[in-house]
Motif scaffolding. Structure first.
Motif, mmCIF file in Angstrom:
data_model
loop_
_atom_site.group_PDB
_atom_site.id
_atom_site.type_symbol
_atom_site.label_atom_id
_atom_site.label_comp_id
_atom_site.label_asym_id
_atom_site.label_seq_id
_atom_site.Cartn_x
_atom_site.Cartn_y
_atom_site.Cartn_z
ATOM 1 N N MET A 1 0.828 -1.192 0.000
ATOM 2 C CA MET A 1 0.000 0.000 0.000
ATOM 3 C C MET A 1 0.873 1.256 0.000
ATOM 4 O O MET A 1 1.858 1.339 0.734
ATOM 5 C CB MET A 1 -0.901 0.008 1.232
ATOM 6 N N GLU A 2 0.530 2.205 -0.838
ATOM 7 C CA GLU A 2 1.263 3.467 -0.906
ATOM 8 C C GLU A 2 0.573 4.581 -0.121
ATOM 9 O O GLU A 2 1.209 5.573 0.238
ATOM 10 C CB GLU A 2 1.421 3.915 -2.363
ATOM 11 N N ALA A 3 -0.738 4.438 0.093
ATOM 12 C CA ALA A 3 -1.487 5.538 0.705
ATOM 13 C C ALA A 3 -2.619 4.995 1.562
ATOM 14 O O ALA A 3 -3.088 3.863 1.382
ATOM 15 C CB ALA A 3 -2.053 6.464 -0.366
ATOM 16 N N PRO B 1 -10.612 -3.786 15.849
ATOM 17 C CA PRO B 1 -11.480 -3.449 16.975
ATOM 18 C C PRO B 1 -11.467 -1.968 17.324
ATOM 19 O O PRO B 1 -12.438 -1.450 17.877
ATOM 20 C CB PRO B 1 -10.917 -4.290 18.126
ATOM 21 N N ASP B 2 -10.359 -1.290 17.023
ATOM 22 C CA ASP B 2 -10.229 0.124 17.359
ATOM 23 C C ASP B 2 -9.029 0.692 16.611
ATOM 24 O O ASP B 2 -8.299 -0.025 15.915
ATOM 25 C CB ASP B 2 -10.069 0.334 18.875
ATOM 26 N N LEU B 3 -8.818 1.996 16.752
ATOM 27 C CA LEU B 3 -7.731 2.651 16.037
ATOM 28 C C LEU B 3 -6.361 2.327 16.605
ATOM 29 O O LEU B 3 -5.351 2.508 15.921
ATOM 30 C CB LEU B 3 -7.954 4.159 16.020
ATOM 31 N N ASP B 4 -6.297 1.853 17.838
ATOM 32 C CA ASP B 4 -5.008 1.447 18.392
ATOM 33 C C ASP B 4 -4.403 0.290 17.600
ATOM 34 O O ASP B 4 -3.194 0.110 17.564
ATOM 35 C CB ASP B 4 -5.150 1.044 19.860
ATOM 36 N N ALA B 5 -5.282 -0.490 16.947
ATOM 37 C CA ALA B 5 -4.822 -1.638 16.161
ATOM 38 C C ALA B 5 -4.404 -1.242 14.751
ATOM 39 O O ALA B 5 -3.890 -2.087 13.997
ATOM 40 C CB ALA B 5 -5.917 -2.700 16.100
ATOM 41 N N LEU B 6 -4.626 0.017 14.378
ATOM 42 C CA LEU B 6 -4.258 0.481 13.044
ATOM 43 C C LEU B 6 -2.802 0.918 13.056
ATOM 44 O O LEU B 6 -2.458 2.019 13.472
ATOM 45 C CB LEU B 6 -5.170 1.630 12.605
ATOM 46 N N THR B 7 -1.951 0.040 12.597
ATOM 47 C CA THR B 7 -0.500 0.273 12.577
ATOM 48 C C THR B 7 0.028 -0.018 11.183
ATOM 49 O O THR B 7 -0.655 -0.661 10.365
ATOM 50 C CB THR B 7 0.207 -0.646 13.578
ATOM 51 N N PRO B 8 1.236 0.412 10.867
ATOM 52 C CA PRO B 8 1.799 0.041 9.558
ATOM 53 C C PRO B 8 1.816 -1.467 9.355
ATOM 54 O O PRO B 8 1.562 -1.949 8.237
ATOM 55 C CB PRO B 8 3.215 0.618 9.637
ATOM 56 N N ALA B 9 2.052 -2.220 10.405
ATOM 57 C CA ALA B 9 2.069 -3.688 10.282
ATOM 58 C C ALA B 9 0.707 -4.242 9.903
ATOM 59 O O ALA B 9 0.606 -5.254 9.206
ATOM 60 C CB ALA B 9 2.553 -4.315 11.591
ATOM 61 N N SER B 10 -0.377 -3.589 10.343
ATOM 62 C CA SER B 10 -1.729 -4.084 10.029
ATOM 63 C C SER B 10 -2.073 -3.919 8.573
ATOM 64 O O SER B 10 -3.068 -4.496 8.096
ATOM 65 C CB SER B 10 -2.757 -3.347 10.896
ATOM 66 N N LEU B 11 -1.282 -3.155 7.822
ATOM 67 C CA LEU B 11 -1.543 -2.926 6.405
ATOM 68 C C LEU B 11 -0.775 -3.880 5.517
ATOM 69 O O LEU B 11 -0.909 -3.837 4.290
ATOM 70 C CB LEU B 11 -1.199 -1.486 6.025
ATOM 71 N N LEU B 12 0.060 -4.737 6.110
ATOM 72 C CA LEU B 12 0.826 -5.686 5.316
ATOM 73 C C LEU B 12 -0.080 -6.774 4.784
ATOM 74 O O LEU B 12 -0.996 -7.235 5.467
ATOM 75 C CB LEU B 12 1.942 -6.313 6.160
ATOM 76 N N THR B 13 0.167 -7.223 3.572
ATOM 77 C CA THR B 13 -0.649 -8.267 2.970
ATOM 78 C C THR B 13 -0.279 -9.612 3.551
ATOM 79 O O THR B 13 0.803 -9.794 4.101
ATOM 80 C CB THR B 13 -0.446 -8.310 1.447
#
Length: 213
Positions: A1-3, A201-213
């Motif tokens: 992901m780029e953006a 579950p929440d924004l705390d879980a939104l990390t760069p690692a969570s965007l990895l395929t």
């Protein structure tokens, strides 16, 4: 992901309860009748769309006047403090150092700018879009496509962060991978949630690692 393209209401700002309170009272004060499904239908509509819908509910004013009155009341409420979602500021700043950030919101431009400035997040976003600025509101993909165009990243290289049924449908229709962060009070419909690439579950879980395929 780029953006990463964020929604605003219900994702970064806990404004849906405020919108519901303000619009519900406005409808009652001006001769209309709030329906059981009104709030869920309003979520994601552009300003022109929801103003026209409130007129259909019996509000005895022209849609432009309805929009002006409601937005004035929302701006007044924001002057008392913008209700940020837990973890929203940290989540945006975590991703801002790694990805290009955009925003596609159904809020009027006036409220987008106030909310981001109050949160200290204005400079984190390369571009922001209000659905006032595109032909159709959510669930149409117009806002997300416009955001992708403004940040110069193909939709397929973007992840979107959404909470509502219409928002999930909009980002998915734009060709983005969609991360759902359901609002606890206004959860998305099961068919819309099924469009999500990931559910957090929440924004705390939104990390760069969570965007990895």
């Amino acid at each position: 992901m780029e953006a990463c393209v964020f929604d605003l209401d219900g994702v970064l700002v806990d404004s849906e309860p405020v919108w519901e309170e303000v619009r519900r009272a406005f409808v009652a004060e001006h001769g209309g009748t709030w329906q059981p499904d009104t709030q869920s239908r309003l979520m994601g509509m552009s300003t022109g769309e929801w103003a026209a819908y409130l007129h259909e509910l019996g509000v005895e004013m022209a849609p432009d006047d309805i929009a002006r009155g409601v937005v004035d009341q929302m701006a007044a409420r924001y002057q008392d403090g913008v209700p940020l979602m837990p973890g929203s500021v940290a989540a945006v700043r975590r991703l801002a150092g790694r990805l290009t950030l955009g925003l596609a919101s159904s809020s009027p431009r006036r409220l987008i700018d106030v909310a981001l400035a109050a949160a200290g997040l204005t400079e984190c976003f390369t571009a922001t879009v209000s659905t006032e600025e595109v032909p159709r509101g959510k669930p149409a993909p117009d806002g997300y496509l416009e955001a992708a165009g403004r940040i110069r990243v193909a939709p397929g290289e973007c992840v979107a962060v959404e909470d509502s049924s219409n928002g999930l449908r909009s980002a998915h229709a734009a060709g983005m991978r969609v991360i759902a962060v359901p609002h606890p009070r206004y959860p998305p419909a099961p068919d819309a949630l099924a469009l999500a690439w990931r559910v957090l579950p929440d924004l705390d879980a939104l990390t760069p690692a969570s965007l990895l395929t």
